[in-house]
Design a protein around this motif. Structure first.
Motif, PDB file in Angstrom:
ATOM      1  N   ARG A 254       0.830  -1.208   0.000  1.00  0.00           N
ATOM      2  CA  ARG A 254       0.000   0.000   0.000  1.00  0.00           C
ATOM      3  C   ARG A 254       0.864   1.256   0.000  1.00  0.00           C
ATOM      4  NH1 ARG A 254      -2.081  -1.544   5.281  1.00  0.00           N
ATOM      5  NH2 ARG A 254      -0.576  -3.202   4.872  1.00  0.00           N
ATOM      6  N   MET A 258      -1.174  12.207  -0.823  1.00  0.00           N
ATOM      7  CA  MET A 258      -1.965  13.439  -0.877  1.00  0.00           C
ATOM      8  C   MET A 258      -1.328  14.347  -1.919  1.00  0.00           C
ATOM      9  SD  MET A 258      -2.674  14.142   3.205  1.00  0.00           S
ATOM     10  CE  MET A 258      -0.945  14.280   3.633  1.00  0.00           C
TER      11      MET A 258
ATOM     12  N   ARG B 186      -6.861  -3.059   6.400  1.00  0.00           N
ATOM     13  CA  ARG B 186      -5.667  -2.594   5.690  1.00  0.00           C
ATOM     14  C   ARG B 186      -5.699  -1.078   5.479  1.00  0.00           C
ATOM     15  NH1 ARG B 186      -1.644  -5.470   6.336  1.00  0.00           N
ATOM     16  NH2 ARG B 186      -2.705  -5.067   8.275  1.00  0.00           N
ATOM     17  N   ILE B 187      -6.899  -0.545   5.158  1.00  0.00           N
ATOM     18  CA  ILE B 187      -7.031   0.878   4.830  1.00  0.00           C
ATOM     19  C   ILE B 187      -8.270   1.426   5.540  1.00  0.00           C
ATOM     20  CG2 ILE B 187      -7.625   2.519   2.979  1.00  0.00           C
ATOM     21  CD1 ILE B 187      -4.830   1.607   2.497  1.00  0.00           C
ATOM     22  N   THR B 189     -10.505   5.044   5.376  1.00  0.00           N
ATOM     23  CA  THR B 189     -10.686   6.412   4.896  1.00  0.00           C
ATOM     24  C   THR B 189     -11.728   7.066   5.802  1.00  0.00           C
ATOM     25  OG1 THR B 189     -12.340   5.675   3.306  1.00  0.00           O
ATOM     26  CG2 THR B 189     -10.090   5.914   2.496  1.00  0.00           C
ATOM     27  N   PHE B 257      -4.884  14.430   6.228  1.00  0.00           N
ATOM     28  CA  PHE B 257      -3.749  13.776   6.890  1.00  0.00           C
ATOM     29  C   PHE B 257      -3.809  12.268   6.713  1.00  0.00           C
ATOM     30  CE2 PHE B 257      -6.298  12.627  10.678  1.00  0.00           C
ATOM     31  CZ  PHE B 257      -7.307  13.593  10.648  1.00  0.00           C
ATOM     32  N   MET B 258      -2.630  11.661   6.785  1.00  0.00           N
ATOM     33  CA  MET B 258      -2.480  10.214   6.707  1.00  0.00           C
ATOM     34  C   MET B 258      -1.864   9.747   8.016  1.00  0.00           C
ATOM     35  SD  MET B 258      -1.043   9.761   2.799  1.00  0.00           S
ATOM     36  CE  MET B 258       0.433  10.748   3.063  1.00  0.00           C
ATOM     37  N   LEU B 259      -2.319   8.606   8.487  1.00  0.00           N
ATOM     38  CA  LEU B 259      -1.809   8.032   9.730  1.00  0.00           C
ATOM     39  C   LEU B 259      -1.328   6.612   9.468  1.00  0.00           C
ATOM     40  CD1 LEU B 259      -4.849   9.036  11.979  1.00  0.00           C
ATOM     41  CD2 LEU B 259      -2.593  10.133  12.034  1.00  0.00           C
ATOM     42  N   ARG B 260      -0.255   6.237  10.127  1.00  0.00           N
ATOM     43  CA  ARG B 260       0.221   4.858  10.082  1.00  0.00           C
ATOM     44  C   ARG B 260       0.022   4.238  11.470  1.00  0.00           C
ATOM     45  NH1 ARG B 260       4.049   2.765   7.066  1.00  0.00           N
ATOM     46  NH2 ARG B 260       5.122   4.713   6.685  1.00  0.00           N
ATOM     47  N   ILE B 265      -1.859  -0.746   9.303  1.00  0.00           N
ATOM     48  CA  ILE B 265      -3.016  -0.049   8.741  1.00  0.00           C
ATOM     49  C   ILE B 265      -2.622   1.386   8.380  1.00  0.00           C
ATOM     50  CG2 ILE B 265      -5.313   0.897   9.276  1.00  0.00           C
ATOM     51  CD1 ILE B 265      -5.640  -1.504  11.250  1.00  0.00           C
ATOM     52  N   LEU B 266      -3.084   1.843   7.193  1.00  0.00           N
ATOM     53  CA  LEU B 266      -2.953   3.252   6.827  1.00  0.00           C
ATOM     54  C   LEU B 266      -4.330   3.895   6.862  1.00  0.00           C
ATOM     55  CD1 LEU B 266      -0.542   3.296   3.712  1.00  0.00           C
ATOM     56  CD2 LEU B 266       0.046   3.655   6.120  1.00  0.00           C
ATOM     57  N   ALA B 267      -4.401   5.105   7.379  1.00  0.00           N
ATOM     58  CA  ALA B 267      -5.653   5.861   7.374  1.00  0.00           C
ATOM     59  C   ALA B 267      -5.450   7.138   6.579  1.00  0.00           C
ATOM     60  CB  ALA B 267      -6.100   6.184   8.790  1.00  0.00           C
ATOM     61  N   ASN B 268      -6.454   7.459   5.785  1.00  0.00           N
ATOM     62  CA  ASN B 268      -6.435   8.611   4.886  1.00  0.00           C
ATOM     63  C   ASN B 268      -7.600   9.506   5.291  1.00  0.00           C
ATOM     64  OD1 ASN B 268      -4.784   9.376   2.844  1.00  0.00           O
ATOM     65  ND2 ASN B 268      -5.640   8.012   1.301  1.00  0.00           N
ATOM     66  N   CYS B 269      -7.312  10.684   5.821  1.00  0.00           N
ATOM     67  CA  CYS B 269      -8.373  11.483   6.452  1.00  0.00           C
ATOM     68  C   CYS B 269      -8.535  12.861   5.813  1.00  0.00           C
ATOM     69  CB  CYS B 269      -8.074  11.661   7.932  1.00  0.00           C
ATOM     70  SG  CYS B 269      -8.016  10.101   8.833  1.00  0.00           S
TER      71      CYS B 269
END
Lengths: 372, 372
Positions: A254, A258, B186-187, B189, B257-260, B265-269
Motif C-alpha cells: 500500500r 496526498m 488494511r485501509i 478512509t 492527513f495520513m496516519l500509520r 493499517i494506513l488511514a487517509n483522512c
C-alpha cells in the motif's frame, strides 16, 4: 426538496456540446477521418491483451487487428488461429524489428510488463510504426523521455492506454466537476486497489518497476488530474508493506498519497495490493460527484449529491466501449495530424508524480512538483 | 453469490456479547449503579448545549439537568424557565466557583469555546465537581495535561464528550472491524467537513485554537483510533487555506492527513471547512464496513461489502440516543469507581496527534508519534 430542474441539469450535463467536445476534443467535424482501418500489432499476449483488448477490435470503426507478437509459439498459434492472423503476421521477440517490412501494421500496441515498455516502444518507432503503450508508460521518467524522443524523431504518434479518458461516465464526471453545479472543487478522494495474487510479474520489481502504485494506484493519480484539469504542485506519501508477505519481497503493498493542486484542491489517494478499492469522489462547496466502481472495465456507477440530495446518474447505453474508443482514437489522431488525447506527455506527467510519491514515502517529507 | 450465513453473521454481529460488552465495557452486571440521578450544570448556553444536549436529559436514567452557567442573563432566564432551573441554580462566570456550595451539582459539563475548556474544567474540579468536557478537550497538549492533573488531584472524574463512542452504529462498526469477517483491516478512509458560516467563534483562533481539524476533522481522527483500537505511530498532513476568504484569516480551512498504525493499517483522512463530508470506511482484505453519514447527530447509515456483495445494515431502533447514553455514562462510571470510556486520557491522545498534524503540515514532513 428535490430541485428537479437542477438535478435534471446534472444528469443531462455534457450531453449537449459538453460531453461531445470532451469525447472528441480535437476532432471537429471538419477533421480528417482515417480512409481505412489502421492495423494493430499486439505485443505481449498476456491476460489483458488476449482477454480485454483483442476482443474489442470487432467494435472499432478505424482499427483492426493485423499482427501478433509473443515469445510463446503456442500463444501465437492459438490466437493467430482465433483472430485469423496469417503466419506471416506472427512475430517473436527475435524478429520483432522486421515488422518494418509489413505494411499491414500501422500501430504497435505494447502490452508487455512495465519494464519492457520503453524498449519495445522505441523499437516500434524505429521500425516506422506508431505506438500505443499500456500504462504505466514505463518505469522511470528517463525512459518516458526516451520514448517520446524516439517517436518524435521517427515522426510517429505515441499514445498511452489510459482507457478511462474514453469511458462515458468518467467523461461525464469531468464535465460535472467543471460544470459549476457543485461549486468549485475542494477535495478529491480516489481509491484503487485489489488483493494481488502471488507469483506474477507485477510482484517482481525488475519487471514491474514498482508495486500497487505503478499498477492500480496510477488510476487514483490520473483521476485526480483529469477531474481537476490541473497539475499537482506538491505530494506527500506514506507506504505500508508487510515484507514477510511473500508477495511483497520486492514491491510495495500500500502507498497512500496526498496531492495539492494550484487552485487549492487537495486530493487524498489510496493505492493497495491487499484490499479492494475502485472509487473516487469530487467534492465541491455545494455537493459531490461520486463513482464506484469508477475505473472498472465496465459497470461504472455514478451518484451525485446536490445540496444534500443524493441521486443515481444513469447514462444512455453507449454501443462503443472505452476499449474500442481508445483503439479508434489513435487512428483518428494520425489521420488528423493531432496529438492523441493521452499522449506520451500525459504518461510522462504521471511518471514524474509517481517518482515524487516514491521519494516522499522514502524520505518522509513533502516533495514539490514543478511544472514542465 | 450471497452467502446468507456470512452476511447474516455480519448484520447480527455484536448483538450477542460483542456489542453489549462494547457498549458497557466496564459495567458488568455486578457493578454499582448510581443510587440517584446525578445533577449536571451546563456551562455555556450556545447552540450545541441548548439545542442538542439539554433536550436529551429527558431520556437519561442516571442524569438530570440541575444548573446553568452563562454570561448572558437573558439566556439564563429563558432556559432556566424552560427547564425549571431555580434562580439559585443559575450562575454566571463571576460567581461560577460558588457551585462548590450547591449539592445539586455533581457534574459540570463544559460546552464553551475550545480555549475556555481548560480553565473551566480545572475550576470545576477545584470546586469539587466531576467534569464532562466537550471535544476537542482543549487547545494544546499542555492544557490537556493540566486538566487531567487537576481532576486527579481533586479526586474527580474527567470525561470528554466523544458521543460516537455511545452511538450504536459506530459501536457496531467497531465490532465488525474486529470480527475478522472482513479480514485484517488494511485501509481506513475518514472524511469530515462542512461549509463553515462566517462570523462565529470557531473561526477565531484565540477562541477555537484552530480550524476544521479542531472542530470536525477530529471526528476523522478519533474514528481511525476507535476503529483500529490502535494508536498511530506516524502522521503526514497537508493544509489548504484560501487566506483571502474572510472566514479563514486566523484558522485553517482544509487539512488532510495520513496516519500509520502499528499493525500496518494506513488511514487517509479529510478535514474541511469548505465542503460537506461525513463518512468513513474500514477496508480489510475481504471487504469493507462503511458509514455515511457516520458521526451525525442521528440518521447513521451503514453498508458492508463482503466478497463483493454490498448490503445495507439496519440496527434495531435504540430508544436511548448517543447523547443520553453519554450523559448517563459518567454517573455510572462515578458510581462504579472506574474511568469513563472517553476519559481525559482519550482527549489527550487526540490532542497529541492534532499537534503533530499541525506540525507536519507546517514543516512539510512526517512526524513520528511516540506512545505515552
Amino acid at each position: 426538496m428535490t430541485d428537479y430542474k437542477t438535478s435534471r441539469r446534472v444528469v443531462m450535463a455534457g450531453f449537449g456540446t459538453g460531453l461531445t467536445a470532451l469525447a472528441m476534443p480535437a476532432l471537429a467535424s471538419g477533421d480528417a477521418q482515417p480512409a481505412r482501418k489502421l492495423g494493430y500489432a499486439i505485443v505481449g499476449l498476456g491476460y489483458y491483451a488476449t482477454q480485454q483488448i483483442m476482443p474489442q477490435f470487432v467494435g472499432c470503426e478505424h482499427a483492426r487487428l493485423t499482427a501478433l507478437v509473443s515469445g510463446t509459439p503456442e500463444k501465437l498459434e492459438r490466437y493467430g488461429a482465433q483472430y485469423g492472423i496469417p503466419k506471416t503476421h506472427r512475430y517473436n521477440y527475435s524478429n520483432f524489428d522486421s515488422i518494418r517490412d509489413n505494411p499491414d501494421i500501422d500501430i504497435v500496441y505494447v502490452v508487455l510488463p512495465n519494464s519492457m515498455h520503453a524498449e519495445y516502444t522505441i523499437r516500434a518507432a524505429q521500425a516506422g510504426k506508431h505506438v500505443m503503450c499500456e500504462k504505466p508508460m514505463a518505469v522511470s521518467v528517463a525512459e518516458c523521455e526516451a520514448m517520446i524522443s524516439a517517436c518524435s524523431k521517427a515522426g510517429k504518434k505515441l499514445m498511452i492506454g489510459y482507457r478511462c479518458h474514453f469511458e462515458p461516465y468518467n467523461l461525464h464526471a469531468i464535465a460535472l466537476a467543471k460544470s459549476g453545479d457543485f461549486g468549485p472543487t475542494r477535495i478529491i478522494t480516489a481509491e484503487h486497489g485489489f488483493n494481488a495474487k502471488p507469483d506474477q510479474w507485477r510482484l517482481e520489481r525488475p519487471l514491474s518497476g514498482g508495486g500497487s502504485l505503478m499498477d492500480i494506484g496510477i488510476y487514483s493519480l490520473n483521476a485526480t488530474r483529469y477531474l481537476t484539469g490541473e497539475e499537482p504542485v506538491e505530494v506527500m506519501a506514506m507506504e505500508s508493506t508487510d515484507r514477510s508477505d511473500p508477495r511483497f519481497t520486492s514491491v510495495e503493498d500500500r502507498i497512500d498519497f496526498m496531492l495539492r493542486f494550484p487552485s487549492g484542491i487537495l486530493a487524498n489517494c489510496v493505492s493497495s495490493y491487499s484490499s479492494n478499492h475502485n472509487a473516487y469522489r469530487v467534492t465541491g462547496t455545494k455537493g459531490w460527484v461520486g463513482m464506484e466502481p469508477a475505473t472498472s472495465y465496465s459497470g461504472q456507477r455514478m451518484s451525485v449529491n446536490l445540496q444534500g440530495e443524493i441521486h443515481q446518474v444513469t447514462l444512455p447505453f453507449s454501443p462503443k466501449t472505452q476499449f474500442a474508443a481508445q483503439l479508434d482514437h489513435l487512428p483518428q489522431a494520425i489521420a488528423s495530424g493531432i496529438e492523441p488525447r493521452t499522449s506520451g506527455a500525459e504518461g510522462l506527467r504521471d511518471m514524474r508524480i509517481i517518482e515524487a510519491i516514491y521519494r516522499s514515502a522514502a524520505e518522509r517529507r513533502a516533495i514539490t512538483l514543478t511544472a514542465k
